[in-house]
Design a protein around this motif. Structure first.
Motif, mmCIF file in Angstrom:
data_model
loop_
_atom_site.group_PDB
_atom_site.id
_atom_site.type_symbol
_atom_site.label_atom_id
_atom_site.label_comp_id
_atom_site.label_asym_id
_atom_site.label_seq_id
_atom_site.Cartn_x
_atom_site.Cartn_y
_atom_site.Cartn_z
ATOM 1 N N PRO A 131 0.841 -1.201 0.000
ATOM 2 C CA PRO A 131 0.000 0.000 0.000
ATOM 3 C C PRO A 131 0.872 1.243 0.000
ATOM 4 N N LYS A 187 -3.857 3.179 -0.967
ATOM 5 C CA LYS A 187 -4.692 2.830 0.186
ATOM 6 C C LYS A 187 -5.794 3.839 0.472
ATOM 7 N N TYR A 190 -8.692 2.104 -0.931
ATOM 8 C CA TYR A 190 -8.805 0.676 -0.635
ATOM 9 C C TYR A 190 -10.257 0.239 -0.423
#
Length: 350
Positions: A131, A187, A190
């Motif tokens: 990430p 991220k 995400y």
């Protein structure tokens, strides 16, 4: 490689997934169909990863296929390089991109050069997942965007998905690739995009599925960009989270721009970029990483070299600032509506 034929994306049934779920599904498919695939990293096993990308996989496939490692990034990547040379297809996870630097020597000096140094006798088919970027208030040690470091290294491929659909297809393609791939996962998206894509998320935001993802096995070729939307006013080049930011700002301003999601930074789909800029005559590059020596500088150089006589204005860049990552000013650091809007206005004036 899987023996089964890839699904027809036009006909395959789909499910609404966020990016974490799509990544988990890609890993599940590859573990099921290729006994040489192994997943390794800090907390990827019993816990399922800090972001839950590997949740349930150790229970399903056992501790020899999905296993935890010591907190040693150089060890994780070094062992993965050896596994790849031995014949396995390791998928090491670096918990945050900020922690990948101790393993840089193994990636640059070993993985990237394995095929060349051995005259093709050995390869390093590892896919390093991590990430990256900001958006979770992680501060200086959990928010960096180091993609430019890896695009500089001959022998490494660098991939950044922007949707769950692409994350699944690109990850499967990366794992099947016979060269080392750095797979950076934004991220900030995400768990699905948040309202506006560029404002601070509200305290009540809990995320939502990010898009329709085909069921089963499919790949998206590395080195192929995606035209997010067609337009004629300018070409916008971006990747990861910034695709959504750019789309939101352009829609708000009512600009008929063509948005290109690079998806793979190396190898880059320069043909798609060139075709778009030749049509629009203007180019805006957006990325979250710091400006100096960022990947946007390479994009600007490529556009100038290949499309000089079509350009009607200088290539514009909107990036992060050349400062250490500012925890308390995270949302001012990101390219957002003000700075992107100013760059758009400058291009439209020329």
């Amino acid at each position: 490689m899987l023996e089964e034929e890839p699904v027809s994306l036009a006909e395959a049934p789909t499910r609404s997934l966020n990016m974490i779920e799509a990544i988990n599904e890609a890993l599940d498919i590859m573990l099921a169909h290729d006994p040489d695939v192994v997943i390794m990293g800090e907390d990827v096993g019993y816990f399922g990863g800090v972001f839950r990308a590997t949740a349930g996989l150790q229970k399903k496939y056992g501790k020899t296929r999905v296993f935890d490692t010591p907190i040693s990034e150089c060890g994780i990547i070094g062992v993965a390089v050896g596994m790849g040379a031995y014949g396995l297809r390791p998928v090491p996870e670096i918990q945050f991109a900020d922690y990948i630097y101790p393993g840089l020597d193994q990636l640059v000096s070993e993985a990237a050069r394995m095929r060349y140094r051995s005259a093709g006798q050995f390869i390093a088919p590892l896919t390093v997942r991590s990430p990256f970027g900001g958006g979770i208030f992680g501060g200086q040690t959990h928010s960096q965007s180091p993609e430019a470091l890896f695009t500089h290294v001959a022998g490494l491929k660098t991939v950044v998905p922007s949707t769950p659909h692409d994350a699944k297809g690109l990850l499967i393609a990366a794992i099947e690739d016979n060269d080392p791939v750095i797979f950076f996962e934004p991220k900030r998206i995400y768990n699905g995009p948040f309202d506006g894509y560029y404002d601070r998320p509200s305290k009540t935001w809990k995320g939502h599925p990010g898009g329709e993802v085909p069921e089963g096995y499919y790949t998206i070729p590395l080195g192929k960009a995606r035209v997010v939307r067609e337009g004629s006013a300018m070409t916008v080049l971006a990747y990861g989270t910034m695709i959504h930011v750019a789309a939101a700002v352009l829609e708000e301003k009512g600009i008929d721009a063509e948005i290109i999601d690079l998806r793979t930074l190396v190898p880059i789909d320069i043909e798609t970029v060139e075709k778009s800029v030749e049509k629009t005559g203007k180019c805006l590059v957006i990325h979250e990483a710091t400006r100096t020596s960022g990947f946007g500088a390479e994009l600007a150089a490529l556009v100038q070299e290949r499309c000089f006589y079509h350009l009607e204005a200088p290539v514009e860049r909107v990036t992060g600032f050349d400062t250490p990552y500012p925890h308390s000013l995270e949302w001012a650091y990101f390219p957002g509506p003000v700075r992107i809007g100013e760059a758009i206005d400058r291009l439209m004036e020329d």
